[in-house]
Design a protein around this motif. Structure first.
Motif, PDB file in Angstrom:
ATOM      1  N   THR A  33      -2.974  -2.185  -3.789  1.00  0.00           N
ATOM      2  CA  THR A  33      -2.066  -3.327  -3.853  1.00  0.00           C
ATOM      3  C   THR A  33      -1.346  -3.475  -5.194  1.00  0.00           C
ATOM      4  O   THR A  33      -0.525  -4.385  -5.353  1.00  0.00           O
ATOM      5  N   TRP A  35       1.322  -1.832  -7.403  1.00  0.00           N
ATOM      6  CA  TRP A  35       2.372  -0.817  -7.335  1.00  0.00           C
ATOM      7  C   TRP A  35       3.206  -0.874  -8.608  1.00  0.00           C
ATOM      8  O   TRP A  35       3.734  -1.923  -8.987  1.00  0.00           O
ATOM      9  N   VAL A  54       7.755  -2.651   0.180  1.00  0.00           N
ATOM     10  CA  VAL A  54       7.023  -3.924   0.187  1.00  0.00           C
ATOM     11  C   VAL A  54       7.349  -4.703   1.453  1.00  0.00           C
ATOM     12  O   VAL A  54       6.459  -5.229   2.138  1.00  0.00           O
ATOM     13  N   SER A  58       4.064  -4.524   3.880  1.00  0.00           N
ATOM     14  CA  SER A  58       3.154  -5.539   3.365  1.00  0.00           C
ATOM     15  C   SER A  58       3.880  -6.870   3.240  1.00  0.00           C
ATOM     16  O   SER A  58       4.999  -7.030   3.721  1.00  0.00           O
ATOM     17  N   ARG A  60       5.061  -9.651   0.213  1.00  0.00           N
ATOM     18  CA  ARG A  60       5.258  -9.680  -1.247  1.00  0.00           C
ATOM     19  C   ARG A  60       4.060 -10.321  -1.941  1.00  0.00           C
ATOM     20  O   ARG A  60       3.663  -9.865  -3.029  1.00  0.00           O
ATOM     21  N   ILE A  63       1.106  -7.933  -2.875  1.00  0.00           N
ATOM     22  CA  ILE A  63       1.322  -6.806  -3.776  1.00  0.00           C
ATOM     23  C   ILE A  63       1.451  -7.288  -5.215  1.00  0.00           C
ATOM     24  O   ILE A  63       2.158  -8.262  -5.495  1.00  0.00           O
ATOM     25  N   LEU A  65       3.194  -6.275  -8.278  1.00  0.00           N
ATOM     26  CA  LEU A  65       4.341  -5.408  -8.508  1.00  0.00           C
ATOM     27  C   LEU A  65       4.695  -5.381  -9.992  1.00  0.00           C
ATOM     28  O   LEU A  65       4.863  -6.425 -10.623  1.00  0.00           O
ATOM     29  N   THR A 100      13.386  -8.833  -4.917  1.00  0.00           N
ATOM     30  CA  THR A 100      12.327  -9.822  -5.068  1.00  0.00           C
ATOM     31  C   THR A 100      12.765 -10.885  -6.066  1.00  0.00           C
ATOM     32  O   THR A 100      13.689 -10.661  -6.860  1.00  0.00           O
TER      33      THR A 100
END
Length: 302
Positions: A33, A35, A54, A58, A60, A63, A65, A100
Motif C-alpha cells: 500500500t 507506492w 490508484v 484501489s 485513494r 494507498i 502515495l 489526486t
C-alpha cells in the motif's frame, strides 16, 4: 508516521504502462500500500501511471502515495531545485499527473545548496498547511545537510521531516556511519531504495544481465570488494532454500530504523519475494556472516 507493514512498498520507476498496471494490480493483491514515484521519473509519465493505477485497483484512502521534487523538469526558475517557486509549481504539476488532491509523503529528492534551507522548509510547511501534502521526507544527502534542514524547521516551528529515502543494502552501508543513527535519534523512518543493490544481491556473482552490463548505476555494484558479500548471501539463501532476494531484503528489514524498503519490480516474482521476505527471520549468525565481508565505500547517489 508509520507506513504500516514495513515490507509492503512499491517503487514506480519507468516501466511501460501495460507492464506497470500489472504490477500495481499485483501489489494490491499482496497488500502493498506504500507506492513511491517522483516527478522526474520518465519525465512525469510514472506519476500518470501511478495515478491511473490508484483509481483502477484501489481507493485513494488505502494507498500511502509519495513523490518527489528537486530534479529538472524544465528550464527556468520553477523547473528544478527547492526554491519556493519550484516547490509550489512542481507540486501542483505532480498533483495533476497523479490526479489526486494530496500527497501522503512529499520528498525533496536532493539537497539544494543554492537555496536557503529556511526558504525550502517554509514552503514545505505551507503546502502542508494548505492540505496538499500530509508529511514530508528527504532523500540522498549528507547527515549534516539533513540535520540543518530539521534544525531550521525546529527554530521556526515549521513541519519536520518524518522520512529519509536513502540508498541502503548489504553492498552500500555507508548510511550506518551517520544518517541511520541520526534518523533513529530524531524518530525519522527510513524508506531505503535499492535494497537489493540493483539486482546484484539477487543472483550469484558473475551472473550478467543486460542491465548490469549497460547501466552505469548497476555497474557500481560490480566492484571486486562486493563479491564476498554476494557469495555470503548466496550461501545463506541456499541453506534456507529461498531466493537470494528474500535473504537480502530480510537483512534490510531487520534494521529497526527501516520503515519500508522500496522495491522496484520488473518481474512478477519480485513483488512476491518482497512480501515473503517479511516472514523470513535471520539468525544472528546469518547476519554476521553477510555483514562481515563488507568493505566501506564512498557514497554513491544518483
Amino acid at each position: 508516521m508509520s507506513f504500516g507493514d514495513n515490507s509492503r512498498s512499491l517503487h514506480a520507476w519507468s516501466l511501460d504502462e501495460d507492464a506497470s498496471q500489472q504490477f500495481f494490480r499485483q501489489a494490491v493483491e499482496l497488500g502493498i500500500t506504500f507506492w513511491d514515484t517522483a516527478n522526474v521519473y520518465s519525465s512525469g509519465t510514472s506519476e500518470e501511471f501511478v495515478g491511473r493505477a490508484v483509481k483502477r485497483y484501489s481507493r485513494r484512502e488505502d494507498i500511502v502515495l509519495s513523490t518527489k521534487v528537486s530534479g529538472r523538469m524544465h528550464d527556468g526558475p520553477g523547473g528544478s531545485g527547492l526554491s519556493r517557486k519550484a516547490i509550489l509549481e512542481q507540486l501542483d504539476a505532480s498533483l495533476t499527473r497523479l490526479d489526486t488532491d494530496y500527497i501522503d509523503v512529499y520528498y525533496i529528492h536532493r539537497f539544494d545548496d543554492e537555496v536557503p534551507v529556511e526558504e525550502t522548509m517554509e514552503a514545505l510547511h505551507d503546502v502542508i498547511k494548505a492540505g496538499k501534502v500530509r508529511y514530508i521526507g528527504a532523500s540522498s544527502m549528507y547527515a549534516w545537510q539533513f540535520a540543518k534542514l530539521q534544525r531550521a524547521a525546529d527554530q521556526h516551528g515549521w513541519t519536520r521531516f518524518i522520512a529519509m529515502q536513502d540508498q541502503y543494502n548489504l553492498l552500500k552501508r555507508e548510511e550506518e556511519r551517520d544518517m541511520l543513527p541520526l534518523c533513529a535519534d530524531l524518530g525519522v523512518g527510513c524508506t531505503p531504495y535499492s535494497p537489493l543493490a540493483k539486482g546484484r544481491l539477487t543472483r550469484p556473482w558473475g551472473t550478467q544481465t543486460s542491465r548490469s552490463s549497460t547501466d552505469v548505476v548497476a555497474r557500481s555494484f560490480d566492484l571486486a570488494v562486493d563479491e564476498p558479500v554476494v557469495e555470503a548471501v548466496q550461501r545463506v539463501a541456499e541453506q534456507r532454500g529461498v531466493p537470494m532476494a528474500q535473504v537480502a531484503l530480510a537483512w534490510v528489514l531487520s534494521k529497526p530504523v527501516v520503515s519500508a524498503p522500496l522495491i522496484g519490480a520488473t518481474k512478477p516474482h519480485h513483488l512476491a519475494d518482497a512480501a515473503a521476505a517479511l516472514e523470513l527471520q535471520l539468525t544472528e549468525d546469518e547476519v554476521v556472516a553477510m555483514e562481515e565481508p563488507y568493505s566501506p565505500q564512498a557514497p554513491f547517489w544518483w
